[in-house]
Design an enzyme around this catalytic site. Structure first.
Site, PDB file in Angstrom:
ATOM      1  N   GLY A  21      44.752  -4.312  11.092  1.00 41.97           N
ATOM      2  CA  GLY A  21      44.595  -3.448   9.936  1.00 41.97           C
ATOM      3  C   GLY A  21      43.192  -2.872   9.798  1.00 41.97           C
ATOM      4  N   VAL A  89      47.530  -8.209  15.351  1.00 47.76           N
ATOM      5  CA  VAL A  89      46.691  -9.370  15.044  1.00 47.76           C
ATOM      6  C   VAL A  89      46.215  -9.175  13.620  1.00 47.76           C
ATOM      7  CG1 VAL A  89      44.588 -10.613  15.621  1.00 47.76           C
ATOM      8  CG2 VAL A  89      45.919  -9.559  17.425  1.00 47.76           C
ATOM      9  N   GLY A  90      46.772  -9.945  12.704  1.00 46.84           N
ATOM     10  CA  GLY A  90      46.459  -9.692  11.308  1.00 46.84           C
ATOM     11  C   GLY A  90      46.108 -10.953  10.545  1.00 46.84           C
ATOM     12  N   THR A  91      46.036 -10.780   9.240  1.00 49.68           N
ATOM     13  CA  THR A  91      45.885 -11.931   8.355  1.00 49.68           C
ATOM     14  C   THR A  91      47.134 -12.007   7.482  1.00 49.68           C
ATOM     15  OG1 THR A  91      44.749 -10.564   6.720  1.00 49.68           O
ATOM     16  CG2 THR A  91      43.366 -11.811   8.259  1.00 49.68           C
ATOM     17  N   SER A 204      44.800 -16.237   5.788  1.00 47.99           N
ATOM     18  CA  SER A 204      43.574 -15.943   5.035  1.00 47.99           C
ATOM     19  C   SER A 204      43.695 -16.325   3.561  1.00 47.99           C
ATOM     20  CB  SER A 204      43.238 -14.454   5.134  1.00 47.99           C
ATOM     21  OG  SER A 204      44.323 -13.681   4.658  1.00 47.99           O
ATOM     22  N   ASP A 205      44.930 -16.517   3.092  1.00 45.80           N
ATOM     23  CA  ASP A 205      45.139 -16.816   1.668  1.00 45.80           C
ATOM     24  C   ASP A 205      46.178 -17.929   1.532  1.00 45.80           C
ATOM     25  OD1 ASP A 205      43.683 -14.392   0.372  1.00 45.80           O
ATOM     26  OD2 ASP A 205      44.920 -13.546   1.957  1.00 45.80           O
TER      27      ASP A 205
END
Ligand code: HPA
Length: 235
Positions: A21, A89-91, A204-205
């Site tokens: 992103g 490849v993200g979070t 990430s969260d």
């Protein structure tokens, strides 16, 4: 200009692409993991690079946030640049107690609150699934790298700041491992054009434990996930 949103030459892209992103993460990947990398597109600062990973030509391209943004770049890569393999490849967020911040979660499939797939699939439910071979290869690479990964269902949402927090309990009960904002759309476009797609996300969260990574950590602490994606991409 080849497309409205990408100003690379047709030959600039490899047919294997890592997508992420955040354009700064894309630049980080290309500067730290590729050899002889050069920037190939910068429209709206949605950066893209091409270079060599273990002597194989690969590209890294940003897709922005949410299905509407990601779908533009994914469609243009497939239709105009002949891309055949896409690994995001993200979070992601999670509601699962067995999953921790920075863990790697792989989307075997993705539910969604977005209307994107409904619009395209004539109002029926489209089951947005990963490419099986890419998924298998990611698992093999993870084992070779001694990395633990969680493989399972995702929920792709249009709403990061949700009005309905109780829905997180439903996601927890239904064993949704990751919450992101792109995967269900990327998987349906890949299916439509017969290309391979897979989403690998770092957590990430943590929604239940109320823990989050800092912006700097979101940008730069995912070397394991990046390496896993690159190793899978070149198989
Ligand atoms: N929700 C949706 N998308 C996300 C999240 C989240 O908590 N974390 C990273 N991407």
């Amino acid at each position: 200009m080849i497309t409205p949103h990408i100003n690379a030459k047709k030959s600039d892209f490899s047919n294997r692409v890592i997508m992420s992103g955040d354009p700064r993460r894309v630049r980080y990947i290309s500067e730290n993991f590729l050899k002889n990398a050069f920037q190939i597109t910068n429209v709206r600062n949605m950066l893209g690079y091409t270079g060599y990973y273990k002597n194989i030509l690969v590209s890294i391209m940003s897709h922005g946030m949410g299905i509407p943004s990601a779908s533009i770049y994914v469609e243009e890569l497939i239709k105009f640049y002949n891309v055949k393999k896409i690994i995001r490849v993200g979070t992601c967020g999670t509601t699962q107690n067995t999953i921790h911040l920075k863990d790697i979660v792989v989307a075997m499939g993705a539910c969604t609150d977005s209307n994107f797939n409904r619009i395209k699939f004539e109002n029926y439910d489209f089951s947005a699934i990963a490419d099986f071979n890419l998924l298998l290869q990611a698992k093999t690479c993870a084992d070779d790298m001694n990395l633990t990964i969680h493989i399972g269902n995702f929920f792709t949402t249009d709403i990061f700041y949700t009005h309905n927090k109780s829905f997180y309990n439903v996601l927890n009960r239904y064993k949704i491992l990751g919450i992101d904002m792109e995967t269900a759309g990327i998987y349906s476009i890949a299916a439509e054009y017969n290309v391979q797609a897979l989403s690998l996300c770092s957590v990430s969260d943590h929604i239940i434990l109320n823990k989050n990574l800092t912006p700097k950590e979101r940008e730069f602490t995912f070397n394991n996930t990046i390496e896993l994606a690159l190793n899978t991409l070149i198989l």
